[in-house]
Enzyme design. Structure first.
Site, mmCIF file in Angstrom:
data_model
loop_
_atom_site.group_PDB
_atom_site.id
_atom_site.type_symbol
_atom_site.label_atom_id
_atom_site.label_comp_id
_atom_site.label_asym_id
_atom_site.label_seq_id
_atom_site.Cartn_x
_atom_site.Cartn_y
_atom_site.Cartn_z
ATOM 1 N N ARG A 104 1.063 -0.895 0.206
ATOM 2 C CA ARG A 104 -0.084 -0.517 0.439
ATOM 3 C C ARG A 104 1.081 1.459 0.242
ATOM 4 N NH1 ARG A 104 -1.897 1.137 5.528
ATOM 5 N NH2 ARG A 104 -0.970 3.304 5.784
ATOM 6 N N HIS A 132 -3.622 4.651 4.614
ATOM 7 C CA HIS A 132 -4.942 3.991 4.284
ATOM 8 C C HIS A 132 -6.175 4.630 4.177
ATOM 9 C CE1 HIS A 132 -7.769 1.224 6.436
ATOM 10 N NE2 HIS A 132 -8.390 1.981 6.807
ATOM 11 N N TYR A 144 4.061 6.021 11.563
ATOM 12 C CA TYR A 144 4.709 4.530 11.483
ATOM 13 C C TYR A 144 5.218 3.965 10.463
ATOM 14 C CZ TYR A 144 -0.379 3.581 8.725
ATOM 15 O OH TYR A 144 -1.201 3.853 8.093
#
Lengths: 353, 347
Positions: free
Chosen positions: A255, A259, A268
């Site tokens: 990805r 998100h 993160y």
């Protein structure tokens, strides 16, 4: 001690990052088929980019980008027959676009309009599942119905590495194995479930190997290699249609974006990791592959990009011009027939026409 | 009509049957079995799925022999995975089937709440009426035999809270058969809750296939002094109480609610307008249960007709005990209904 069972986890790659292919594994495809794949990839990327821009401009709500996962989605979606059933998660815009789903409806959906998920009647597409992993049992149920009616269709269900930790995944794979259901589990392993890395989902070395515990075949494919995904899906669909039951396909991908637009992945995950994967992204290698075949020129790609942008702009215009829903829709659809209370509420709220 | 009558026990029913030889009697369990059997025979989209539906017991006899007659493809045992099996039934329903899913005890259904509440109940709404989920979930409430805290709950109120679901609780064999067919053909997900203490009850059940409308209650006993609304097994306790009260000159109207959601408000209001007194006897807990809803509706629509505060008869506010001695004390019955009715009359 005797060894009473052993399992090999296979990995399929046909085109490597340099665009070099293993000719023995190439699916039989003519030039127009390969060009169609390329054009779909460009269209999806344009759709996706415009969706992100519209979100920044406040013209749509939250959006889940598909950047980096185009091969896993388009390759599998194009390998299925027209009347097969698709059970997408919320990150499957590319699957839906590949199947001809009207893009204006997808934009409408992301603008916050339920009507965007009312798939056209000639498409066997389930509404996107926003709850994680809950769509797996539905696909097994629909596959059960198809098998029962002997209509040789398959159900393909999309979900992620995060979803594969849920009970629904285990129960659905187990039941599909027991019932020999014609279903393909298309696990989109994009390495991150929001902020949870793949290593924190399971101690298993691959997600594909989990299939063996349920007595069904599992394979890992290079999810950034569109022809590998296509080939693996086609083989799984043939097996399912032939009465041989389900398959788990782990599409190993990444990805590249956050998100959703409500997330900030830089909090993160390391920038270097993202950059490494950017070099492996699916369009780069497919473009190289087509060039080597003499099917891609700069002019051709410019023309494809121009057409894609025109098409997407038209769809956005259509989405934005679409009239808002009628407040009576709130009451209208919950039950097959209105209950007494719903009828009263239609009147009380002044929504009755 | 003979089939709208409630018979307290088999002997009582057989006495009536002797006077009307043309009528056929079935137990509640036989009525459910016959309903499933007739639908399986007439409609290839109907199938039965659940843990133990093809074992020798056949879910307390309600699915007995169906797998032999219709095959294991249509009467399917399932592995122990309540949530996924429910999801599979949801998927199959949307794909054009009419599943009858059996969760042998309602206590297993908390495991399936995600599929029922977040999916089955929502989809028609979320997708603009494009999808229907014609799913029936049969579930059974236990009582007695030390079934205890995790195997004898009455969870109807949980489901009755959710828009998009229907919840039925038939009390007679006639209704069990007719409501099961109505549920299969309703078009919405229906939670069909049976009570184990009703399985041996007998009543008139026509052989031909028929439906009983969902959302309609029925007056089991007309009366003028107080309205008693009974649910499932509590209908029988209410009838016993009414008989006893009649001996004291108190004439109760007993309503069998039959469907918890949507509720037959009109029937209850009409009765309360006549009697001015209301008692609700439910098989479950008190808080936020059907009794709360019934009394609220009466307060909203017929407050001025109430001559006394309404009363409820429910389980104590604790889980079911296992000990027979405690269990005996735990479950309310006719005596509690008698006392509640008397309180509404100031006695």
């Amino acid at each position: 001690m005797d060894i009473i069972g052993s399992f090999d986890v296979k990995f399929l790659q046909i085109i490597n990052e340099a665009g070099v292919c293993d000719a023995a594994l190439l699916p039989s495809m003519e030039a127009p088929d390969l060009k169609k794949i390329f054009e779909t990839m460009i269209l999806v990327r344009t759709f996706n980019q415009r969706a992100l821009s519209l979100q920044r401009e406040g013209r749509i709500g939250t959006y889940a980008s598909v950047l980096g996962q185009e091969a896993s989605q388009i390759g599998s979606a194009l390998a299925l027959e027209k009347d097969d059933w698709i059970f997408p998660s919320f990150r499957e815009s590319a699957v839906l676009i590949s199947r001809g789903y009207p893009m204006w409806m997808l934009y409408r959906y992301w603008m916050g309009d339920e009507r965007g998920m009312k798939a056209p009647d000639d498409m066997n597409i389930f509404p996107m599942s926003v709850p994680v992993g809950t769509q797996l049992p539905h696909a097994v149920g629909a596959a059960f119905a198809m098998k029962y009616r002997n209509d040789r269709r398959v159900a393909a269900v999309y979900f992620g590495d995060g979803g594969s930790s849920r009970g629904d995944f285990h129960e659905a794979l187990n039941l599909a194995g027991v019932f020999k259901s014609p279903v393909i589990f298309l696990l989109q392993n994009n390495q991150w479930a929001i902020s949870v890395p793949r290593a924190r989902q399971t101690a298993a070395a691959t997600l594909a190997q989990r299939a063996f515990g349920y007595g069904i075949p599992g394979i890992q494919v290079d999810g950034n290699d569109i022809l590998a995904v296509y080939r693996a899906t086609k083989e799984a669909a043939d097996r399912a249609r032939g009465g041989e039951g389900p398959t788990l396909i782990e599409c190993y991908t990444y990805r590249l974006d956050d998100h959703t637009t409500a997330d900030d992945a830089s909090r993160y995950r390391r920038k270097e990791e993202v950059e490494e994967w950017r070099e492996k992204e699916p369009l780069l290698r497919f473009r190289l592959f087509l060039e080597k075949k003499g099917l891609r020129t700069k002019e051709y790609e410019e023309e494809v990009a121009k057409k894609a942008l025109e098409a997407v702009d038209k769809e956005i215009e259509k989405a934005e011009k679409f009239p808002p829903p009628d407040p009576a829709d709130i009451i209208r659809y919950t039950n097959f027939e209105l209950t007494a209370r719903q009828k009263t509420e239609l009147k009380e709220f002044g929504w009755e026409k | 009509m003979p089939w709208t009558k409630v018979y307290g026990n088999k002997a009582e029913f057989e006495k009536h049957l002797a006077g009307e030889p043309g009528l056929r009697g079935l137990t509640y369990r036989e009525a459910l079995l016959e309903a499933a059997s007739q639908m399986l025979a007439s409609d290839p989209s109907v199938f039965v799925i659940g843990e133990g539906v093809d074992d020798s017991g056949g879910v307390f006899g309600t699915t007995k022999g169906l797998h032999q007659r219709f095959g294991k493809d249509r009467v399917m045992d399932s592995p122990l995975a309540e949530n996924a099996v429910t999801g599979i039934a949801v998927g199959a329903a949307v794909a054009g089937m009419r599943p009858i899913l059996v969760h042998m005890r309602v206590d297993f259904m908390p495991l399936t709440m995600d599929q029922i509440i977040n999916h089955a109940a929502k989809w028609r709404y979320m997708f603009g009426g494009k999808l229907n989920v014609p799913l029936v979930i049969r579930s059974i409430v236990g009582r007695g035999w030390g079934s205890a805290a995790q195997h004898s709950q009455n969870l109807q109120a949980l489901f009755a809270h959710i828009p998009g679901l229907k919840v039925v609780m038939p009390s007679t064999p006639f209704d069990a058969k007719g409501l099961l067919k109505a549920s299969v053909y309703d078009g919405n997900p229906v939670i069909f809750i049976e009570h184990r203490w009703l399985y041996e009850h007998m009543g008139h059940v026509p052989e031909e296939s028929y439906t009983v409308p969902i959302g309609k209650g029925i007056v089991r006993r007309p009366g003028k002094d107080a309205t008693v609304v009974g649910i499932s097994h509590m209908v029988y306790e209410s009838m016993k109480a009414a008989e006893e009260l009649m001996g004291e000159g108190i004439d109760c109207e007993v309503i069998d609610l039959r469907t918890i959601r949507p509720m037959d408000t009109g029937l209850i209001i009409e009765s309360v307008k006549k009697t001015g007194r209301l008692v609700v006897a439910d098989t479950g807990w008190k808080d936020c249960g059907p009794g709360s809803e019934i009394i609220t509706r009466v307060v909203e629509e017929a407050f001025g007709f109430l001559k006394a505060p309404a009363r409820r008869v429910n389980l104590p506010d604790v889980p079911t005990p296992a000990s027979p001695a405690l269990e005996k004390a735990y479950y309310p019955g006719a005596a509690d209904i008698v006392s509640a009715v008397k309180k509404t009359l100031g006695k």
